[in-house]
Design a protein around this motif. Structure first.
Motif, PDB file in Angstrom:
ATOM      1  N   ALA A 186       0.625  -1.019   0.050  1.00  0.00           N
ATOM      2  CA  ALA A 186       0.391  -0.494   0.303  1.00  0.00           C
ATOM      3  C   ALA A 186       0.933   1.485   0.021  1.00  0.00           C
ATOM      4  CB  ALA A 186      -1.064  -0.276   1.418  1.00  0.00           C
ATOM      5  N   LYS A 187       1.637   0.962   0.454  1.00  0.00           N
ATOM      6  CA  LYS A 187       2.721   2.533   0.882  1.00  0.00           C
ATOM      7  C   LYS A 187       3.548   2.633  -0.688  1.00  0.00           C
ATOM      8  CE  LYS A 187       6.808   4.291   2.973  1.00  0.00           C
ATOM      9  NZ  LYS A 187       8.166   3.829   3.520  1.00  0.00           N
ATOM     10  N   LYS A 188       3.571   1.618  -1.690  1.00  0.00           N
ATOM     11  CA  LYS A 188       4.392   2.125  -3.073  1.00  0.00           C
ATOM     12  C   LYS A 188       3.045   2.527  -3.523  1.00  0.00           C
ATOM     13  CE  LYS A 188       6.715  -0.433  -6.598  1.00  0.00           C
ATOM     14  NZ  LYS A 188       7.181  -1.277  -6.839  1.00  0.00           N
ATOM     15  N   MET A 189       2.262   2.117  -3.177  1.00  0.00           N
ATOM     16  CA  MET A 189       0.794   2.559  -3.858  1.00  0.00           C
ATOM     17  C   MET A 189       0.418   3.553  -3.926  1.00  0.00           C
ATOM     18  SD  MET A 189      -2.655   0.057  -3.666  1.00  0.00           S
ATOM     19  CE  MET A 189      -3.616   1.268  -3.961  1.00  0.00           C
ATOM     20  N   PHE A 190       0.239   4.367  -2.353  1.00  0.00           N
ATOM     21  CA  PHE A 190      -0.362   5.939  -2.608  1.00  0.00           C
ATOM     22  C   PHE A 190       1.531   6.866  -2.971  1.00  0.00           C
ATOM     23  CE2 PHE A 190      -3.436   3.635  -1.065  1.00  0.00           C
ATOM     24  CZ  PHE A 190      -4.790   3.978  -1.185  1.00  0.00           C
ATOM     25  N   GLU A 191       2.401   5.775  -3.043  1.00  0.00           N
ATOM     26  CA  GLU A 191       4.083   6.928  -3.116  1.00  0.00           C
ATOM     27  C   GLU A 191       3.668   7.222  -4.682  1.00  0.00           C
ATOM     28  OE1 GLU A 191       7.223   4.820  -2.119  1.00  0.00           O
ATOM     29  OE2 GLU A 191       7.574   5.697  -0.168  1.00  0.00           O
ATOM     30  N   GLU A 192       3.135   5.739  -5.557  1.00  0.00           N
ATOM     31  CA  GLU A 192       2.560   6.401  -7.088  1.00  0.00           C
ATOM     32  C   GLU A 192       1.726   7.570  -7.074  1.00  0.00           C
ATOM     33  OE1 GLU A 192       4.230   4.566 -10.216  1.00  0.00           O
ATOM     34  OE2 GLU A 192       5.985   4.892  -8.457  1.00  0.00           O
ATOM     35  N   ILE A 193       0.766   7.245  -6.405  1.00  0.00           N
ATOM     36  CA  ILE A 193       0.326   8.401  -6.715  1.00  0.00           C
ATOM     37  C   ILE A 193      -0.006   9.290  -6.773  1.00  0.00           C
ATOM     38  CG2 ILE A 193      -2.801   8.732  -5.915  1.00  0.00           C
ATOM     39  CD1 ILE A 193      -2.956   5.400  -6.032  1.00  0.00           C
ATOM     40  N   PHE A 194       0.759  10.132  -5.663  1.00  0.00           N
ATOM     41  CA  PHE A 194       1.063  10.698  -5.996  1.00  0.00           C
ATOM     42  C   PHE A 194       2.018  11.590  -6.687  1.00  0.00           C
ATOM     43  CE2 PHE A 194      -0.529   9.638  -0.274  1.00  0.00           C
ATOM     44  CZ  PHE A 194      -1.962  10.406  -0.874  1.00  0.00           C
ATOM     45  N   ALA A 195       3.098  10.567  -6.423  1.00  0.00           N
ATOM     46  CA  ALA A 195       4.473  10.636  -6.943  1.00  0.00           C
ATOM     47  C   ALA A 195       3.418  11.664  -8.972  1.00  0.00           C
ATOM     48  CB  ALA A 195       5.368   9.636  -7.222  1.00  0.00           C
ATOM     49  N   ASN A 196       2.620  10.998  -9.236  1.00  0.00           N
ATOM     50  CA  ASN A 196       1.905  11.032 -10.606  1.00  0.00           C
ATOM     51  C   ASN A 196       0.793  12.240 -10.431  1.00  0.00           C
ATOM     52  OD1 ASN A 196       3.993   9.412 -12.936  1.00  0.00           O
ATOM     53  ND2 ASN A 196       3.787   7.791 -10.921  1.00  0.00           N
ATOM     54  N   ASN A 197       0.518  12.350  -9.985  1.00  0.00           N
ATOM     55  CA  ASN A 197      -0.933  14.089  -9.639  1.00  0.00           C
ATOM     56  C   ASN A 197      -2.284  12.777  -9.377  1.00  0.00           C
ATOM     57  OD1 ASN A 197       1.003  16.054  -8.661  1.00  0.00           O
ATOM     58  ND2 ASN A 197       1.678  16.248 -10.428  1.00  0.00           N
ATOM     59  N   ALA A 198      -1.930  11.748  -9.984  1.00  0.00           N
ATOM     60  CA  ALA A 198      -3.259  10.722 -10.447  1.00  0.00           C
ATOM     61  C   ALA A 198      -4.806  11.081  -9.634  1.00  0.00           C
ATOM     62  CB  ALA A 198      -3.409   9.210  -9.641  1.00  0.00           C
ATOM     63  N   ASN A 199      -5.562  11.116 -10.149  1.00  0.00           N
ATOM     64  CA  ASN A 199      -6.865  11.698 -10.020  1.00  0.00           C
ATOM     65  C   ASN A 199      -7.535  10.692  -9.046  1.00  0.00           C
ATOM     66  OD1 ASN A 199      -6.164  13.869 -11.473  1.00  0.00           O
ATOM     67  ND2 ASN A 199      -7.199  15.076  -9.856  1.00  0.00           N
TER      68      ASN A 199
END
Length: 114
Positions: A44-57
């Motif tokens: 989950a940590k990697k998931m949300f790092e990816e979401i925030f790093a890529n500015n995903a909505n």
């Protein structure tokens, strides 16, 4: 399916995440974790790092079942609900959970409290 190694789909589970922008256009497909033939622990940590790093909505999560059974496991249901609740907290649209195998797919829609 092109983001999954078809030669490994019956040998190990892989968990991926589709990152989407405001218009639901694909930004990136992220490899989150790999497991064995019956389980894949989600990082989950990697998931949300990816979401925030890529500015995903918005996101769609996806993993394969090595067996021919596409029915979500108890663990699939628990992890889906947990990921959805964290997305809700951060105001990220959770669009669903796709389970695939070589024979087809099953799409788990977001859970509703209604």
């Amino acid at each position: 399916m092109k983001h999954f190694d078809k030669s490994d789909m019956e040998k190990k589970e892989s968990f991926k995440m589709l990152l989407l922008n405001e218009e639901n256009e694909l930004i990136k497909v992220s490899d989150i974790s790999e497991g064995d033939e019956i389980f894949c622990n989600i990082d989950a940590k990697k998931m949300f790092e990816e979401i925030f790093a890529n500015n995903a909505n918005a996101i769609i999560i996806c993993h394969n079942h090595c067996s021919k059974n596409l029915t979500p496991s108890h663990n699939d249901n628990i992890q889906t609900k947990h990921i959805q609740s964290v997305c809700d907290f951060f105001d990220i649209r959770f669009l669903g959970h796709l389970i695939i195998n070589l024979g087809g797919y099953y799409f788990m829609y977001p859970y509703s409290e209604e």
